[in-house]
Every structure is written in C-alpha cells, then in structure tokens.
Design an enzyme around this catalytic site. Sequence first.
Site, mmCIF file in Angstrom:
data_model
loop_
_atom_site.group_PDB
_atom_site.id
_atom_site.type_symbol
_atom_site.label_atom_id
_atom_site.label_comp_id
_atom_site.label_asym_id
_atom_site.label_seq_id
_atom_site.Cartn_x
_atom_site.Cartn_y
_atom_site.Cartn_z
ATOM 1 N N GLY A 113 -6.765 -5.818 4.148
ATOM 2 C CA GLY A 113 -6.854 -6.855 3.120
ATOM 3 C C GLY A 113 -5.753 -7.897 3.263
ATOM 4 O O GLY A 113 -5.975 -9.086 3.011
ATOM 5 N N HIS A 162 -9.890 -6.077 -5.859
ATOM 6 C CA HIS A 162 -8.759 -5.212 -6.184
ATOM 7 C C HIS A 162 -9.219 -3.764 -6.371
ATOM 8 O O HIS A 162 -8.709 -3.049 -7.237
ATOM 9 C CB HIS A 162 -8.056 -5.712 -7.454
ATOM 10 C CG HIS A 162 -7.366 -7.022 -7.277
ATOM 11 N ND1 HIS A 162 -6.815 -7.730 -8.318
ATOM 12 C CD2 HIS A 162 -7.109 -7.752 -6.153
ATOM 13 C CE1 HIS A 162 -6.267 -8.850 -7.854
ATOM 14 N NE2 HIS A 162 -6.441 -8.886 -6.546
ATOM 15 N N GLU A 193 -7.523 1.768 13.927
ATOM 16 C CA GLU A 193 -8.155 0.709 13.109
ATOM 17 C C GLU A 193 -9.543 0.388 13.681
ATOM 18 O O GLU A 193 -9.688 0.179 14.890
ATOM 19 C CB GLU A 193 -7.254 -0.541 13.109
ATOM 20 C CG GLU A 193 -7.893 -1.810 12.592
ATOM 21 C CD GLU A 193 -8.484 -1.695 11.180
ATOM 22 O OE1 GLU A 193 -7.842 -1.121 10.286
ATOM 23 O OE2 GLU A 193 -9.629 -2.170 10.980
ATOM 24 N N ALA A 250 -1.643 -0.760 3.720
ATOM 25 C CA ALA A 250 -0.820 0.452 3.699
ATOM 26 C C ALA A 250 -0.581 0.988 5.108
ATOM 27 O O ALA A 250 0.541 1.388 5.449
ATOM 28 C CB ALA A 250 -1.487 1.527 2.839
#
Length: 566
Positions: A98, A504, A35, A15
Amino acid sequence: MAIECDYVIVGGGSAGCVLANRLSADGRSRVVLVEAGRDTPPGRVEPEILDSYPRIAYFNPRNIWADLRVSLTPVPHNAPDTALPPRRYEQARLMGGGSSLNDMQANRGIPDDYDEWAASGVQGWGWQDVLPYFIRMERDLDFAGPMHGRSGPLPIRRIAAEIWPGFSRAAAAACAELGFAAIADQNGEFGPGYFPVAISNVNDQRVSSAIAYLDETTRRRSNLTILPHSQVTKVLFEGREATGVQLMRDGVAETITAREIILAAGALHSPAFLLRAGIGPAEKLSRLGIAPLVDRAGVGRNLQEHPAISISTVMAVTARLPRSLRRHIHLGLRYSSGLSDALPCDMYLVAMAKTGWHPVGEQIGALMTWVNKPYSRGRVGLRTASPLDEPEVQFALLGDERDYEKLRLGFLLVARLYATSAMQGIAHCPFPTSYSERLRDLGIVSAKNRVLTTILSRLLDGPQWLRRRLIDGLVTEDLPLAELLRDNRALEQFIRSKVHGIWHASGTCRMGAASDPEAVVDSHGRVIGVRGLRVVDASVMPWIPRANTNLPTMMIAEKMSDHILR
Ligand code: FAD
C-alpha cells in the site's frame, strides 16, 4: 528449489519491508522476503510510483490485485440478491505494498486509540508503548522535540500553506469560518482542528516503506533474500507447527522452510492464509473441504474500514492546482460528530485540489469526509479453498446505525463548508459524488479517456448554465445537492448506496488474549493455537485508529520486530 532460513516474510508491503530490514539488521538471522508483485529497487522506481500525485498508480491494474471484488455495504442474509453489486477495492501488488501507491498521508492517530488497545487486554500497546516506534520510524522534516524522530528511515513533511492552491486555502478559511482551530502538527497535537496534512514524501517524491527500508545498504546484506514475482500459495505445517511456505515463481512451485513464518500479506490476504490452513471457524472451513486445525472464530472477523462520502465541485480556474505542484491533498480536518456517546475526533475530512490525472480531474476538487471511529464490522471469508481465488470480502460499511448517523452529519458539514463565504467564487456547482466504477475506469490513463475528458473539460469551463447542465446530466449519477439537503429520504438513499471505503482495511486477525475467542494473535503477533506462525500487518489491529492506516501499520511492524528478535 528449496530455501532454508530463520524468518520468511510473506508480503513485501508496508509492514513486510520494515520487518525485512529490522530482522536482518543484526546479521545473525537469514531472512527471506517474498512478494507476489514486482520489486521497486533503488534508482529504478517508476515515475508513476514516485509521483506525489498517487491516483495514476493506484488505478493502474498492473499495480493491484486486479481480480479482487468486495461488498462494501451489508449483504442482507435473507435477500442477498438485493445487495449492491461487488466493487473494485484496490490492494497493492508490488514491493512496498500500500505504501507504494497510497495517498501518502502520514497520520499516527491519537493517543486514545492505542490506550484503548491496551485497555482491551492487548498488553504493551498503549500510547506510551507505541510512541517510541512512531519516533524511531520517522525523519520529520518540519518538527523536532520529544514527539518526533529526526533520523528514522521514513521522511515526513507537510506542504507549506503559502504554496497551496486557492481551493485548499479556501477550504482552510472555510474551516476557520466554522470555528475550527488551526493545528500546526497533526502528529503532535491531538485535539480537533484543521492542519497541513503530513505526507511520507521528500523532494516532491513518494517514499514507500520499500524505498525507506530496503535501500541499497540493506539490500547488500548477505543474510537477506528478496524474492519478487513470487506468490505464496500455502503455509506448510507439521502438526500444529508451521514449518515453511510453498510459492509459485515464474510458474514453478518452490518451498521455503523457516524457523518462523510471518504473514504480512495485508488485512484481506493474511486471514485467507490462516483460513486455508484450517485456522478459523471449524464448521465453515469443513464445508469448504478444509480440514480444521485450530477452531478460532475470530479469523477474518472484525474487518474495519473508514466509511467515506464526498461532495465535489468545479474549482475556479485560479483556484486549481498549478502545474508546478503535483501534490493534491494539503488540508486535513479532525473533528467530532458531537453525537451523545461518540468519542472525540471521531470524524475526518480532507480537501483534494485535483481528483483525476485528466483535464476534468484537474478542474474538479472535492471535500471528502469519513467516519474516523467506526463501529461497523465486516468479515473476510473464503469462496473456495484455492489459493488462486480471491477471498470473499464483506465490509458492511454503515452496518451500525451510529456510523450512518455520523456520516450523515459529516455530509451536512461538508455542505456547510461549501456554503461559507470563503468558498464562494472558488467552488462552482458543488455536487454529491459517487466513487463509481465509471470514475475508476476514467482514472486509468488512456488516449480514449484523455480525448473524452478534454472535450468535457472545455465545456465545463463554459458558461455557468452549461456547467450546471453537464454536472447534473452527465458528471454526477446522483440528485443535485440542494435536493439531497431538502429530502432526508433521498439523502439517506444516497449515503447508503454511495458510501465507499478509503483502503484502510484492518482488524481481521486481531491481537488479544488467548481466552478471547475473537482474538487471532497474541500481543507479539503469534497465531494462537499453533507454533512458528505470526501475523504482522494491518490485520492485527484490534480497533482501527482514528488515522489513515499506513503509519500505524509500519509502527506495528517496527514494534513487532523487537518482539520477534527478543
Ligand atoms: P500491504 O501494504 O497491502 O502489503 C501486503 C503485501 O503482501 C502486498 O505487497 C501484496 O502484494 C503482498 N501479498 C499478498 N498476498 C501475497 C501472496 N500470496 N504472496 C506474496 N505476496 C503477497 N494509508 C495511509 O496511512 N495514508 C494514505 O494516504 C493511504 N491511502 C491509501 C490509498 C490506497 C489506494 C491504498 C490501497 C491504501 C491506502 N492507505 C493509506 C492504507 C495503507 O496503505 C495500508 O493500510 C497499508 O499499506 C497496509 O499495509 P500492510 O502491510 O498491512 O499491507
């Protein structure tokens, strides 16, 4: 050092990279992307990350939050000691998140998933609302028409069935033999059936959200600052207004003040930020010495995952992945459990023509099935108030009996697929698989693992009796398949102890109306009860879609960026 900006994005994952691109596009806002892990700049992305075979990247401790441990199955309140030991759960710690190490499966889910979000009160998130964002994001290399984008940043393609290895072809034939329909485009036709799996990949290389959205042109924008190797430790507040973040860069504490703080740290880390800031269940937070700011029961709850189980097999030599092909997953199957109150397409399956980088992994294929529409809910909480401690994560997979029953039926379907004539001669000695810590250790590239697996692989390709002995005595930690199929109790014990997640994680800061105590953010990602703070990542999903979660998460970031800019 103190930086000032309009938007600070915490986490450069699936995202976060989308947000950084879209929010900085008009040149008017100053955007900082922070990050914790390293960057993956254009032209310098390591081969391990670009590799179409992803399992080297995600088992490498360098790419993940290495201290994270989770409870997969329910922890009994009255007897916590009887719970299964905590397990590793790989979560990316590098630019792209991810999407830089996942399996690249690019799956939208089905329209009902999003219509269900809208029906639950999350206005503006029905299928017709989200479809334009799935389209805007993609450059589908195989399909055009009103369902697809041809010019978005993210290339999506499928591996042509003509070049699939024998194992994948046999798995497709087995699906046909059991009466499933063939579907050409999983992202445009939404009924049950088997199909070539869509992947975010071009020229046999991964395309992460960082590669797609933080290209050279975007990185040249003077209003975008990218800070890798920077771990955010705290969201700063003045009263109920979020004003910035504190972070550690090269061991030095820094502050960024911003008009808006956007948490995009993923479904396990984003809720932890809120909890540490005092947004969550007040009583529990007080017990950890955290002063409550907003009493909000839903923070960290509603954790969802797709519970999975596999049966593996030694593939015939001629059915294995050829050296010319790195990609190992070609075939997917969406199907319905058929349970009385279950929704359609509540189950999913993939065929893997390789399960490890090493010689044994090249011999062993697997059919993995998962509950695509689970009911079980877990939670993320805090162990301590320290930002350096990983949160406490309890998935409670199969906590809802309906999920157990679905997974049991899924396991039986996989066994039936192996029993079809299409799989005979291709799949030797199918055996139930534990996605164990031992298997994860073997997944780390090392000379020792190569030597061990080279010896074992030679033996596995020996006579049938030896293969059988090795599988039952060494490779699997479980009972032989035939015994599990004969004995319901043993099967239940196997499924309940060996169920695993497929990364997930989602739902822990769910969207909803302010009047709903379980809602954490509104339909624009704004954290309810404070100002200047949003969550935009997999956390905000009210229900996990019947899909792998990367594309839905990127869609969320695409759509939220419009809400933020408006
Ligand atoms: P992430 O992408 O995890 O991004 C969060 C980012 O925030 C990370 O980069 C992290 O380092 C950073 N961060 C966290 N805390 C901090 C902090 N304190 N300071 C600074 N930065 C921080 N989905 C699919 O659709 N298809 C697949 O094939 C698939 N396979 C998967 C395989 C694996 C091994 C994994 C891990 C995931 C897989 N998924 C797959 C799931 C999918 O990748 C995730 O749902 C998606 O990446 C979630 O995106 P996100 O933005 O919510 O979080």
